[in-house]
Design a protein around this motif. Structure first.
Motif, PDB file in Angstrom:
ATOM      1  N   THR A 183      34.548  44.475  27.294  1.00  0.00           N
ATOM      2  CA  THR A 183      33.505  43.546  27.746  1.00  0.00           C
ATOM      3  C   THR A 183      32.704  44.130  28.903  1.00  0.00           C
ATOM      4  OG1 THR A 183      35.195  42.455  29.107  1.00  0.00           O
ATOM      5  CG2 THR A 183      34.677  41.445  26.975  1.00  0.00           C
ATOM      6  N   SER A 184      33.358  44.904  29.757  1.00  0.00           N
ATOM      7  CA  SER A 184      32.637  45.562  30.853  1.00  0.00           C
ATOM      8  C   SER A 184      31.666  46.606  30.318  1.00  0.00           C
ATOM      9  CB  SER A 184      33.622  46.225  31.816  1.00  0.00           C
ATOM     10  OG  SER A 184      34.439  45.274  32.450  1.00  0.00           O
ATOM     11  N   LEU A 185      32.052  47.270  29.241  1.00  0.00           N
ATOM     12  CA  LEU A 185      31.180  48.288  28.655  1.00  0.00           C
ATOM     13  C   LEU A 185      29.892  47.675  28.112  1.00  0.00           C
ATOM     14  CD1 LEU A 185      33.841  50.469  26.798  1.00  0.00           C
ATOM     15  CD2 LEU A 185      32.591  51.072  28.877  1.00  0.00           C
ATOM     16  N   VAL A 186      29.960  46.443  27.641  1.00  0.00           N
ATOM     17  CA  VAL A 186      28.749  45.784  27.162  1.00  0.00           C
ATOM     18  C   VAL A 186      27.750  45.627  28.299  1.00  0.00           C
ATOM     19  CG1 VAL A 186      27.796  43.655  26.194  1.00  0.00           C
ATOM     20  CG2 VAL A 186      29.943  44.586  25.289  1.00  0.00           C
ATOM     21  N   GLU A 187      28.209  45.180  29.440  1.00  0.00           N
ATOM     22  CA  GLU A 187      27.321  45.018  30.597  1.00  0.00           C
ATOM     23  C   GLU A 187      26.846  46.369  31.122  1.00  0.00           C
ATOM     24  OE1 GLU A 187      26.002  42.172  31.507  1.00  0.00           O
ATOM     25  OE2 GLU A 187      27.095  41.434  29.768  1.00  0.00           O
ATOM     26  N   LEU A 188      27.726  47.353  31.122  1.00  0.00           N
ATOM     27  CA  LEU A 188      27.333  48.692  31.565  1.00  0.00           C
ATOM     28  C   LEU A 188      26.268  49.284  30.643  1.00  0.00           C
ATOM     29  CD1 LEU A 188      30.874  50.025  32.485  1.00  0.00           C
ATOM     30  CD2 LEU A 188      28.977  49.741  34.095  1.00  0.00           C
ATOM     31  N   ALA A 189      26.400  49.037  29.345  1.00  0.00           N
ATOM     32  CA  ALA A 189      25.398  49.519  28.389  1.00  0.00           C
ATOM     33  C   ALA A 189      24.044  48.906  28.674  1.00  0.00           C
ATOM     34  CB  ALA A 189      25.834  49.196  26.962  1.00  0.00           C
ATOM     35  N   ARG A 190      24.035  47.619  28.995  1.00  0.00           N
ATOM     36  CA  ARG A 190      22.781  46.936  29.300  1.00  0.00           C
ATOM     37  C   ARG A 190      22.099  47.581  30.515  1.00  0.00           C
ATOM     38  NH1 ARG A 190      22.240  41.584  27.779  1.00  0.00           N
ATOM     39  NH2 ARG A 190      24.494  41.277  28.030  1.00  0.00           N
ATOM     40  N   GLU A 191      22.891  47.909  31.519  1.00  0.00           N
ATOM     41  CA  GLU A 191      22.345  48.502  32.743  1.00  0.00           C
ATOM     42  C   GLU A 191      21.927  49.948  32.538  1.00  0.00           C
ATOM     43  OE1 GLU A 191      24.806  47.992  36.193  1.00  0.00           O
ATOM     44  OE2 GLU A 191      25.563  46.054  35.487  1.00  0.00           O
ATOM     45  N   ALA A 192      22.628  50.660  31.645  1.00  0.00           N
ATOM     46  CA  ALA A 192      22.406  52.104  31.504  1.00  0.00           C
ATOM     47  C   ALA A 192      21.304  52.474  30.524  1.00  0.00           C
ATOM     48  CB  ALA A 192      23.712  52.777  31.077  1.00  0.00           C
ATOM     49  N   THR A 193      20.840  51.537  29.710  1.00  0.00           N
ATOM     50  CA  THR A 193      19.871  51.854  28.654  1.00  0.00           C
ATOM     51  C   THR A 193      18.448  51.722  29.164  1.00  0.00           C
ATOM     52  OG1 THR A 193      21.442  51.051  27.002  1.00  0.00           O
ATOM     53  CG2 THR A 193      19.162  51.348  26.294  1.00  0.00           C
ATOM     54  N   ASP A 194      17.722  52.815  29.091  1.00  0.00           N
ATOM     55  CA  ASP A 194      16.323  52.814  29.481  1.00  0.00           C
ATOM     56  C   ASP A 194      15.481  52.070  28.435  1.00  0.00           C
ATOM     57  OD1 ASP A 194      13.465  54.290  29.363  1.00  0.00           O
ATOM     58  OD2 ASP A 194      14.265  54.484  31.385  1.00  0.00           O
ATOM     59  N   GLY A 195      14.460  51.390  28.883  1.00  0.00           N
ATOM     60  CA  GLY A 195      13.622  50.623  27.968  1.00  0.00           C
ATOM     61  C   GLY A 195      12.929  51.472  26.922  1.00  0.00           C
ATOM     62  N   LYS A 196      12.744  52.768  27.186  1.00  0.00           N
ATOM     63  CA  LYS A 196      12.066  53.650  26.233  1.00  0.00           C
ATOM     64  C   LYS A 196      13.041  54.384  25.314  1.00  0.00           C
ATOM     65  CE  LYS A 196       8.116  54.469  29.313  1.00  0.00           C
ATOM     66  NZ  LYS A 196       7.324  55.500  30.044  1.00  0.00           N
ATOM     67  N   ALA A 197      14.338  54.217  25.547  1.00  0.00           N
ATOM     68  CA  ALA A 197      15.328  54.904  24.714  1.00  0.00           C
ATOM     69  C   ALA A 197      15.400  54.275  23.332  1.00  0.00           C
ATOM     70  CB  ALA A 197      16.701  54.845  25.379  1.00  0.00           C
ATOM     71  N   GLU A 198      15.610  55.109  22.330  1.00  0.00           N
ATOM     72  CA  GLU A 198      15.737  54.636  20.946  1.00  0.00           C
ATOM     73  C   GLU A 198      17.184  54.343  20.572  1.00  0.00           C
ATOM     74  OE1 GLU A 198      11.939  57.213  19.249  1.00  0.00           O
ATOM     75  OE2 GLU A 198      13.941  58.109  19.317  1.00  0.00           O
ATOM     76  N   ALA A 199      18.121  54.858  21.376  1.00  0.00           N
ATOM     77  CA  ALA A 199      19.550  54.631  21.129  1.00  0.00           C
ATOM     78  C   ALA A 199      20.311  54.963  22.402  1.00  0.00           C
ATOM     79  CB  ALA A 199      20.055  55.490  19.964  1.00  0.00           C
ATOM     80  N   LEU A 200      21.548  54.502  22.458  1.00  0.00           N
ATOM     81  CA  LEU A 200      22.448  54.796  23.578  1.00  0.00           C
ATOM     82  C   LEU A 200      23.636  55.585  23.057  1.00  0.00           C
ATOM     83  CD1 LEU A 200      23.540  54.359  26.529  1.00  0.00           C
ATOM     84  CD2 LEU A 200      24.614  52.265  25.644  1.00  0.00           C
ATOM     85  N   PHE A 201      23.967  56.693  23.727  1.00  0.00           N
ATOM     86  CA  PHE A 201      25.195  57.429  23.436  1.00  0.00           C
ATOM     87  C   PHE A 201      26.189  57.155  24.546  1.00  0.00           C
ATOM     88  CE2 PHE A 201      27.881  61.297  23.823  1.00  0.00           C
ATOM     89  CZ  PHE A 201      28.582  61.148  22.637  1.00  0.00           C
ATOM     90  N   VAL A 225      25.853  54.754  19.734  1.00  0.00           N
ATOM     91  CA  VAL A 225      26.774  55.751  19.179  1.00  0.00           C
ATOM     92  C   VAL A 225      27.817  56.039  20.245  1.00  0.00           C
ATOM     93  CG1 VAL A 225      27.029  58.115  18.332  1.00  0.00           C
ATOM     94  CG2 VAL A 225      25.019  56.761  17.683  1.00  0.00           C
ATOM     95  N   THR A 226      29.098  55.938  19.891  1.00  0.00           N
ATOM     96  CA  THR A 226      30.172  56.248  20.839  1.00  0.00           C
ATOM     97  C   THR A 226      31.001  57.406  20.302  1.00  0.00           C
ATOM     98  OG1 THR A 226      32.030  54.920  20.005  1.00  0.00           O
ATOM     99  CG2 THR A 226      30.288  53.741  21.221  1.00  0.00           C
ATOM    100  N   SER A 227      31.771  58.011  21.167  1.00  0.00           N
ATOM    101  CA  SER A 227      32.529  59.200  20.776  1.00  0.00           C
ATOM    102  C   SER A 227      33.468  58.932  19.604  1.00  0.00           C
ATOM    103  CB  SER A 227      33.321  59.725  21.979  1.00  0.00           C
ATOM    104  OG  SER A 227      32.462  60.262  22.953  1.00  0.00           O
ATOM    105  N   ASN A 228      34.351  57.953  19.733  1.00  0.00           N
ATOM    106  CA  ASN A 228      35.335  57.716  18.671  1.00  0.00           C
ATOM    107  C   ASN A 228      34.714  57.107  17.423  1.00  0.00           C
ATOM    108  OD1 ASN A 228      37.281  58.796  20.295  1.00  0.00           O
ATOM    109  ND2 ASN A 228      38.244  56.858  20.825  1.00  0.00           N
ATOM    110  N   GLN A 229      33.726  56.257  17.601  1.00  0.00           N
ATOM    111  CA  GLN A 229      33.020  55.705  16.443  1.00  0.00           C
ATOM    112  C   GLN A 229      32.355  56.823  15.644  1.00  0.00           C
ATOM    113  OE1 GLN A 229      29.199  55.142  17.172  1.00  0.00           O
ATOM    114  NE2 GLN A 229      28.780  53.251  16.032  1.00  0.00           N
ATOM    115  N   ALA A 230      31.709  57.771  16.349  1.00  0.00           N
ATOM    116  CA  ALA A 230      30.991  58.856  15.669  1.00  0.00           C
ATOM    117  C   ALA A 230      31.949  59.802  14.948  1.00  0.00           C
ATOM    118  CB  ALA A 230      30.143  59.631  16.668  1.00  0.00           C
TER     119      ALA A 230
END
Length: 259
Positions: A183-201, A225-230
């Motif tokens: 659940t913390s990763l969801v919030e971190l993803a929101r903060e870490a994703t730039d508005g111009k990015a097409e995807a988050l790794f 895309v995450t390490s283990n998922q990929a």
């Protein structure tokens, strides 16, 4: 003492299947890894695909120097997985070490024990996944220090990606990285994703990020895309499994692109 019963040897032997399971995926993980094995059992293992695990020595902190020290153990680790039997894929489950050591060097080391087997690393699978999604401008989130994150930035830049933003969390111990709640990763993803990015790794096989992919994608409105998922996706496709698994993200609905 009662006499032992007579033991009868059957005159015929039962027919043998070619393999106990149709496909075999070897998984080489760190001695300290809490996450890769459960993730692969969750996303890859089935009645058709078996996961066979070897652990190799690793000592924290997670620095480029310590990561590089694993390279000599890769051949021995691969040799411990079903000796003298072929595998359909081998995954070395460490993103940061794969970047530091190099995909080609890892493949050479594993082929020392398992010649010709397809070798998968998390950053290699991440690149394939991002390309399958059509993403070129990306944001990256890692749990590492700045020092350990720098080679990751270089890896993706050298492969033609534009990095819109790069965020790291400053952790040095992979066992602590595994304790970050999905659940913390969801919030971190929101903060870490730039508005111009097409995807988050999201880098690191220690993170329980595969459990958070759908939440992260919903939060940021674009593919994750995450390490283990990929690596799971890459290994599934190498085993001929094309089953869509949307619960693990958009990537899990796509075919493996040709390199």
């Amino acid at each position: 003492m009662k006499p032992l019963p007579e033991i009868r040897l059957m005159s015929t032997r039962p027919a043998l299947d070619a393999r106990p399971l149709d496909k075999r995926v070897g998984l080489i993980i760190l001695a300290t890894d809490h996450t890769s094995e459960p993730d692969f059992r969750r996303m890859v293992a089935s009645e058709r695909i078996g996961i066979y695990v070897a652990r190799i020595p690793y000592a924290n902190p997670t620095t480029p120097e310590n990561l590089r020290k694993m390279q000599p153990a890769l051949t021995d680790g691969a040799a411990l997985i079903l000796p003298d039997e072929p595998l359909d894929a081998v995954c070395y489950s460490c993103t940061s070490a794969s970047v530091v050591i190099g995909d080609a060097e890892i493949e050479t080391a594993i082929h020392g024990a398992k010649p010709g087997v397809p070798v998968v690393t998390p950053p290699m699978a991440g690149v394939r996944g991002l390309r399958a999604l059509g993403a070129r401008r990306i944001s990256i989130l890692t749990p590492y220090t700045v020092e350990t994150s720098r080679p990751m930035a270089a890896y993706f830049t050298e492969r033609g990606f534009e990095i819109a933003s790069f965020t790291c969390l400053g952790f040095e111990d992979d066992r602590e990285m595994a304790r970050i709640a999905p659940t913390s990763l969801v919030e971190l993803a929101r903060e870490a994703t730039d508005g111009k990015a097409e995807a988050l790794f999201v880098s690191c096989t220690a993170l329980r990020a595969a459990l958070a992919v759908s939440g992260m994608e919903e939060a940021i409105g674009r593919p994750v895309v995450t390490s283990n998922q990929a690596t799971a996706w890459n290994c599934l496709r190498l085993c001929g499994d094309e089953t869509p698994r949307l619960e693990f993200g958009r990537l899990m609905t796509l075919p493996l692109p040709r390199d």
